[in-house]
Design a protein around this motif. Structure first.
Motif, PDB file in Angstrom:
ATOM      1  N   LEU A   1     106.527 -47.026 -54.825  1.00 56.24           N
ATOM      2  CA  LEU A   1     106.029 -48.382 -54.665  1.00 56.24           C
ATOM      3  C   LEU A   1     106.897 -49.315 -55.492  1.00 56.24           C
ATOM      4  O   LEU A   1     106.962 -49.166 -56.717  1.00 56.24           O
ATOM      5  CB  LEU A   1     104.562 -48.486 -55.095  1.00 56.24           C
ATOM      6  CG  LEU A   1     103.544 -47.666 -54.277  1.00 56.24           C
ATOM      7  CD1 LEU A   1     102.158 -47.784 -54.882  1.00 56.24           C
ATOM      8  CD2 LEU A   1     103.565 -48.104 -52.828  1.00 56.24           C
ATOM      9  N   PRO A   2     107.555 -50.272 -54.874  1.00 59.61           N
ATOM     10  CA  PRO A   2     108.422 -51.180 -55.635  1.00 59.61           C
ATOM     11  C   PRO A   2     107.599 -52.164 -56.473  1.00 59.61           C
ATOM     12  O   PRO A   2     106.415 -52.386 -56.209  1.00 59.61           O
ATOM     13  CB  PRO A   2     109.206 -51.910 -54.529  1.00 59.61           C
ATOM     14  CG  PRO A   2     108.291 -51.899 -53.357  1.00 59.61           C
ATOM     15  CD  PRO A   2     107.549 -50.596 -53.422  1.00 59.61           C
ATOM     16  N   SER A   3     108.246 -52.705 -57.470  1.00 58.16           N
ATOM     17  CA  SER A   3     107.562 -53.695 -58.329  1.00 58.16           C
ATOM     18  C   SER A   3     107.357 -54.983 -57.541  1.00 58.16           C
ATOM     19  O   SER A   3     108.151 -55.336 -56.658  1.00 58.16           O
ATOM     20  CB  SER A   3     108.396 -53.982 -59.572  1.00 58.16           C
ATOM     21  OG  SER A   3     109.662 -54.512 -59.209  1.00 58.16           O
TER      22      SER A   3
ATOM     23  N   LEU B   1      99.380 -46.036 -46.162  1.00 57.31           N
ATOM     24  CA  LEU B   1      99.521 -47.238 -46.983  1.00 57.31           C
ATOM     25  C   LEU B   1      99.881 -48.431 -46.100  1.00 57.31           C
ATOM     26  O   LEU B   1     100.693 -48.316 -45.166  1.00 57.31           O
ATOM     27  CB  LEU B   1     100.595 -47.050 -48.051  1.00 57.31           C
ATOM     28  CG  LEU B   1     100.299 -46.035 -49.145  1.00 57.31           C
ATOM     29  CD1 LEU B   1     101.419 -46.047 -50.182  1.00 57.31           C
ATOM     30  CD2 LEU B   1      98.951 -46.289 -49.818  1.00 57.31           C
ATOM     31  N   ALA B   2      99.310 -49.575 -46.429  1.00 59.09           N
ATOM     32  CA  ALA B   2      99.554 -50.800 -45.659  1.00 59.09           C
ATOM     33  C   ALA B   2     100.993 -51.262 -45.842  1.00 59.09           C
ATOM     34  O   ALA B   2     101.609 -51.032 -46.891  1.00 59.09           O
ATOM     35  CB  ALA B   2      98.584 -51.889 -46.103  1.00 59.09           C
TER      36      ALA B   2
ATOM     37  N   PRO C   1     113.043 -39.681 -44.574  1.00 60.06           N
ATOM     38  CA  PRO C   1     113.447 -40.354 -45.812  1.00 60.06           C
ATOM     39  C   PRO C   1     113.632 -41.857 -45.604  1.00 60.06           C
ATOM     40  O   PRO C   1     114.238 -42.291 -44.625  1.00 60.06           O
ATOM     41  CB  PRO C   1     114.782 -39.674 -46.159  1.00 60.06           C
ATOM     42  CG  PRO C   1     115.271 -39.104 -44.872  1.00 60.06           C
ATOM     43  CD  PRO C   1     114.060 -38.733 -44.090  1.00 60.06           C
ATOM     44  N   GLY C   2     113.064 -42.625 -46.536  1.00 60.97           N
ATOM     45  CA  GLY C   2     113.153 -44.080 -46.434  1.00 60.97           C
ATOM     46  C   GLY C   2     112.040 -44.715 -45.646  1.00 60.97           C
ATOM     47  O   GLY C   2     111.883 -45.946 -45.663  1.00 60.97           O
ATOM     48  N   ALA C   3     111.235 -43.910 -44.945  1.00 57.07           N
ATOM     49  CA  ALA C   3     110.112 -44.455 -44.165  1.00 57.07           C
ATOM     50  C   ALA C   3     108.948 -44.771 -45.095  1.00 57.07           C
ATOM     51  O   ALA C   3     108.893 -44.315 -46.236  1.00 57.07           O
ATOM     52  CB  ALA C   3     109.694 -43.459 -43.090  1.00 57.07           C
TER      53      ALA C   3
ATOM     54  N   CYS D   1     109.344 -43.410 -48.794  1.00 58.86           N
ATOM     55  CA  CYS D   1     109.422 -41.990 -49.150  1.00 58.86           C
ATOM     56  C   CYS D   1     110.843 -41.689 -49.618  1.00 58.86           C
ATOM     57  O   CYS D   1     111.813 -41.888 -48.861  1.00 58.86           O
ATOM     58  CB  CYS D   1     109.071 -41.113 -47.950  1.00 58.86           C
ATOM     59  SG  CYS D   1     107.329 -41.184 -47.478  1.00 58.86           S
ATOM     60  N   LEU D   2     110.963 -41.229 -50.851  1.00 56.15           N
ATOM     61  CA  LEU D   2     112.276 -40.974 -51.449  1.00 56.15           C
ATOM     62  C   LEU D   2     112.498 -39.475 -51.634  1.00 56.15           C
ATOM     63  O   LEU D   2     111.607 -38.754 -52.087  1.00 56.15           O
ATOM     64  CB  LEU D   2     112.389 -41.684 -52.798  1.00 56.15           C
ATOM     65  CG  LEU D   2     112.229 -43.211 -52.775  1.00 56.15           C
ATOM     66  CD1 LEU D   2     112.409 -43.768 -54.183  1.00 56.15           C
ATOM     67  CD2 LEU D   2     113.203 -43.851 -51.799  1.00 56.15           C
ATOM     68  N   GLN D   3     113.695 -39.049 -51.296  1.00 52.94           N
ATOM     69  CA  GLN D   3     114.080 -37.656 -51.492  1.00 52.94           C
ATOM     70  C   GLN D   3     114.488 -37.429 -52.942  1.00 52.94           C
ATOM     71  O   GLN D   3     115.306 -38.160 -53.489  1.00 52.94           O
ATOM     72  CB  GLN D   3     115.234 -37.281 -50.566  1.00 52.94           C
ATOM     73  CG  GLN D   3     115.723 -35.861 -50.705  1.00 52.94           C
ATOM     74  CD  GLN D   3     114.707 -34.842 -50.235  1.00 52.94           C
ATOM     75  OE1 GLN D   3     114.336 -34.838 -49.067  1.00 52.94           O
ATOM     76  NE2 GLN D   3     114.245 -33.988 -51.134  1.00 52.94           N
ATOM     77  N   LYS D   4     113.923 -36.408 -53.555  1.00 46.13           N
ATOM     78  CA  LYS D   4     114.298 -36.043 -54.923  1.00 46.13           C
ATOM     79  C   LYS D   4     115.056 -34.723 -54.902  1.00 46.13           C
ATOM     80  O   LYS D   4     114.849 -33.873 -54.027  1.00 46.13           O
ATOM     81  CB  LYS D   4     113.053 -35.909 -55.803  1.00 46.13           C
ATOM     82  CG  LYS D   4     112.386 -37.231 -56.136  1.00 46.13           C
ATOM     83  CD  LYS D   4     111.241 -37.019 -57.128  1.00 46.13           C
ATOM     84  CE  LYS D   4     110.632 -38.347 -57.548  1.00 46.13           C
ATOM     85  NZ  LYS D   4     109.533 -38.164 -58.535  1.00 46.13           N
TER      86      LYS D   4
END
Length: 268
Positions: free
Chosen positions: A263-265, A219-220, A212-214, A227-230
């Motif tokens: 993917l963050p903005s 992806l570059a 989690p968080g990696a 990677c987020l845990q839902k």
């Protein structure tokens, strides 16, 4: 002279009659006394027989040798009955649910099921679950053979760019039946699971991020992916062995459901 003779005879006759009456009275008195004694004797005999039939049998062993009720042992164990105290199966609180539980009250759960007249109205489960019916475009055989042995959560490692078939965010997928879990109020509860026929099981699809968080695989680094845990809220039949009067009840639990790539903005 004649009068004296008559009187004497009358005296003898009166005496005879008196003796006869006395004998008769004595005979009747003896009869009733004997009858009463026999009646009392029979009554005592019947009472003794009944007392022997219904008397409690003597203990054949020391009562302390019998196993005490597990309910009592639970109530005497403060750690076990404390709802916010993590059970042993949680590995010191590092897990929010248990798939194995050496302290699971199997007999108590079974009894609670048998004596709950509304169990069939409360219960529902799809026992056979897999990717075949829960993941579009993927078979259970393929999902079972996903391997992430080359990936360690580091974006700049070789394993981030190569690897076998699998999800972009490595995860561990289980179709499991939790035995114990922590509810939305932060209290541990026993989950009703009875695999014996007819089988009152509660199956859940659980997916946990391996890292989690990696960054997401392939992806570059410039994308800044993670990677987020839902999670998902699940309603399950529950049981409290320390308060059996509650019977079987429905409680809500937060279980891991998927591992998604985020993917963050882009910031200007």
């Amino acid at each position: 002279m004649y009068k004296n003779t008559v009187c004497l005879n009358n005296l003898h006759q009166s005496t005879a009659v008196s003796k006869t009456v006395t004998c008769t009275l004595f005979s009747r008195t003896t009869f009733f006394t004997t009858f009463f004694k026999m009646k009392v004797f029979m009554l005592c005999l019947v009472t003794a027989v009944l007392a022997g039939v219904f008397a409690e049998p003597e203990a054949t062993a020391d009562p302390q040798n019998y196993a005490k009720s597990t309910y009592n042992s639970y109530k005497s164990n403060d750690d076990y009955c404390h709802p916010r105290k993590a059970p042993k199966c949680s590995k010191n609180g590092t897990l929010s649910f248990c798939l194995k539980d050496s302290d699971y009250p199997e007999k108590e759960v079974k009894y609670a099921i048998e004596y709950d007249p509304l169990i069939l109205k409360k219960y529902a489960d799809v026992a056979e679950q897999s990717a075949d019916n829960l993941v579009d475009g993927l078979t259970s055989l393929s999902e079972k053979h996903f391997s992430y042995s080359d990936y360690h959560g580091n974006t700049f490692e070789k394993g981030n760019w190569i690897g076998d078939e699998g999800y972009i965010c490595p995860s561990d997928v289980l179709y499991a039946r939790p035995l114990r879990a922590i509810n939305v109020e932060g209290e541990w509860r026993v989950i009703v699971q009875d695999v014996a026929w007819p089988g009152y099981t509660q199956t859940q699809r659980i997916e946990k991020c391996l890292f989690p968080g990696a960054s997401c695989r392939t992806l570059a680094p410039c994308h800044g992916s993670k990677c987020l845990q839902k999670y998902v809220y699940q309603r399950m039949l529950s049981f409290d062995p320390c308060n059996v009067k509650k019977g079987i009840f429905i409680d809500i639990y937060k279980l891991p459901s998927s591992c998604s790539c985020h993917l963050p903005s882009k910031l200007n």
